[in-house]
Motif scaffolding. Sequence first.
Motif, mmCIF file in Angstrom:
data_model
loop_
_atom_site.group_PDB
_atom_site.id
_atom_site.type_symbol
_atom_site.label_atom_id
_atom_site.label_comp_id
_atom_site.label_asym_id
_atom_site.label_seq_id
_atom_site.Cartn_x
_atom_site.Cartn_y
_atom_site.Cartn_z
ATOM 1 N N MET A 169 0.852 -1.207 0.000
ATOM 2 C CA MET A 169 0.000 0.000 0.000
ATOM 3 C C MET A 169 0.882 1.251 0.000
ATOM 4 S SD MET A 169 -2.716 1.291 2.880
ATOM 5 C CE MET A 169 -3.916 -0.010 2.869
ATOM 6 N N SER A 170 0.622 2.152 -0.915
ATOM 7 C CA SER A 170 1.444 3.365 -0.988
ATOM 8 C C SER A 170 0.944 4.409 0.008
ATOM 9 C CB SER A 170 1.386 3.946 -2.403
ATOM 10 O OG SER A 170 0.114 4.497 -2.624
ATOM 11 N N LEU A 171 1.722 5.481 0.123
ATOM 12 C CA LEU A 171 1.316 6.574 1.011
ATOM 13 C C LEU A 171 0.004 7.180 0.529
ATOM 14 C CD1 LEU A 171 1.919 8.363 3.433
ATOM 15 C CD2 LEU A 171 3.399 9.755 2.003
ATOM 16 N N LYS A 172 -0.205 7.185 -0.787
ATOM 17 C CA LYS A 172 -1.455 7.723 -1.343
ATOM 18 C C LYS A 172 -2.661 6.947 -0.785
ATOM 19 C CE LYS A 172 -3.883 8.184 -5.751
ATOM 20 N NZ LYS A 172 -3.832 7.877 -7.187
ATOM 21 N N PHE B 224 -2.739 4.941 1.877
ATOM 22 C CA PHE B 224 -2.823 5.050 3.338
ATOM 23 C C PHE B 224 -3.369 6.416 3.750
ATOM 24 C CE2 PHE B 224 -0.370 4.421 7.589
ATOM 25 C CZ PHE B 224 -1.473 3.802 8.150
ATOM 26 N N HIS B 225 -2.986 7.452 2.975
ATOM 27 C CA HIS B 225 -3.489 8.796 3.271
ATOM 28 C C HIS B 225 -5.005 8.851 3.065
ATOM 29 C CE1 HIS B 225 -3.200 13.068 3.937
ATOM 30 N NE2 HIS B 225 -3.817 13.325 2.799
ATOM 31 N N PHE C 44 -7.094 6.359 3.308
ATOM 32 C CA PHE C 44 -7.673 5.602 4.429
ATOM 33 C C PHE C 44 -7.696 6.471 5.689
ATOM 34 C CE2 PHE C 44 -6.723 2.922 8.187
ATOM 35 C CZ PHE C 44 -7.942 2.250 8.271
ATOM 36 N N PHE C 45 -6.566 7.137 5.949
ATOM 37 C CA PHE C 45 -6.455 7.987 7.134
ATOM 38 C C PHE C 45 -7.468 9.137 7.090
ATOM 39 C CE2 PHE C 45 -4.634 11.692 9.289
ATOM 40 C CZ PHE C 45 -4.470 11.186 10.554
ATOM 41 N N MET C 46 -7.613 9.733 5.917
ATOM 42 C CA MET C 46 -8.551 10.855 5.772
ATOM 43 C C MET C 46 -9.998 10.377 5.963
ATOM 44 S SD MET C 46 -7.344 13.769 5.512
ATOM 45 C CE MET C 46 -5.704 13.810 6.190
ATOM 46 N N PHE D 258 -7.003 16.084 -3.580
ATOM 47 C CA PHE D 258 -5.850 15.193 -3.415
ATOM 48 C C PHE D 258 -5.860 14.085 -4.473
ATOM 49 C CE2 PHE D 258 -4.178 11.227 -1.530
ATOM 50 C CZ PHE D 258 -2.866 11.609 -1.299
ATOM 51 N N LYS E 190 -4.862 15.582 -7.760
ATOM 52 C CA LYS E 190 -3.440 15.966 -7.797
ATOM 53 C C LYS E 190 -2.528 14.745 -7.986
ATOM 54 C CE LYS E 190 -0.113 18.610 -5.032
ATOM 55 N NZ LYS E 190 0.224 19.823 -5.754
ATOM 56 N N LEU E 191 -2.870 13.635 -7.341
ATOM 57 C CA LEU E 191 -2.009 12.443 -7.398
ATOM 58 C C LEU E 191 -2.640 11.320 -8.231
ATOM 59 C CD1 LEU E 191 -0.555 12.131 -3.761
ATOM 60 C CD2 LEU E 191 0.456 13.234 -5.729
ATOM 61 N N VAL F 82 -0.280 8.608 -9.503
ATOM 62 C CA VAL F 82 0.530 7.845 -8.540
ATOM 63 C C VAL F 82 -0.207 6.556 -8.171
ATOM 64 C CG1 VAL F 82 1.561 7.887 -6.230
ATOM 65 C CG2 VAL F 82 1.579 9.953 -7.636
ATOM 66 N N ILE G 16 -0.327 1.110 -4.949
ATOM 67 C CA ILE G 16 0.505 0.027 -4.402
ATOM 68 C C ILE G 16 1.868 0.585 -3.994
ATOM 69 C CG2 ILE G 16 1.583 -2.217 -4.834
ATOM 70 C CD1 ILE G 16 -0.635 -2.527 -7.064
#
Lengths: 201, 68
Positions: free
Chosen positions: B1-4, B6-7, B9-11, B58, B61-62, B65, B68
Amino acid sequence: MSAEVLPYTVKPHPVSGLYSGKMGIWLFLASEVMLFGALFSTYIFLRVGDPAWPSHEETHLSIPIGTINTLILITSSITMVMAWASCKMNNIAKAKMWLTVTAGLALAFLVLKFSLEYYPKIQHGNVPSKSTFYAIYFTMTGLHALHIIGGVAVIAYFIGPGAKLWKTDPEYYTNRIECTGLYWHFVDLVWIFLFPVFYLL
Amino acid sequence: MSLKAFHLFFMTVSLVFSIAFGLWAFRAYRADGQTMNLVLSVASMLFAALLIPYGIWFLKKLRNVSYI
């Protein structure tokens, strides 16, 4: 040389599809889930098993301060991901700026936590040895604060000496920022659960 | 899982938390009438409202990206 010692630092491994750093940080985060999971379980068992668990008025935890700290950490996750996005767009100056903002927000969290929460409690004698509640409160929030301090140290390294890597291998540096971001998001996620558990429920 | 991923999920977790906390604070305000609870409720709901356009921005923007 470094690629021979530790392969797949930039390109993904053909089997896992992940570069080595990302695989490593997810394994580390899995161990962290077990650590904090065990502590959350401990909290639940202690609370359920204690009929004299203190009420919100008795614990003296400030919901406004906890809310501000939560907003600070959520915002810091946004600035962390902005740093990574800036690296992806080849803008190291902007990435460093966002990393600095992230570290600043983390320090603001720590200052609020220590000066307005820990210090007054310790002054009033509400120390871990006083009750089961304060023991688990200081253990869990203290461990979380240690993780924040660790994150600040890593971020500071990538703003300072670690940034040299950008000149030689920008993709490698970007991957390292992504790993830092994954760690940072995990630490913030832990707080999102800590806040309601201690302050609201 | 990439930061994208995870971000995102976090949001999502943050959004759910903000709405839940906003409702909790509003209920507390109705029970005890303390202005601070109303302030916390409004602030939390506003923050939740800001997270939705941020999430859309977001994603745009990404968009190139990987997850994964």
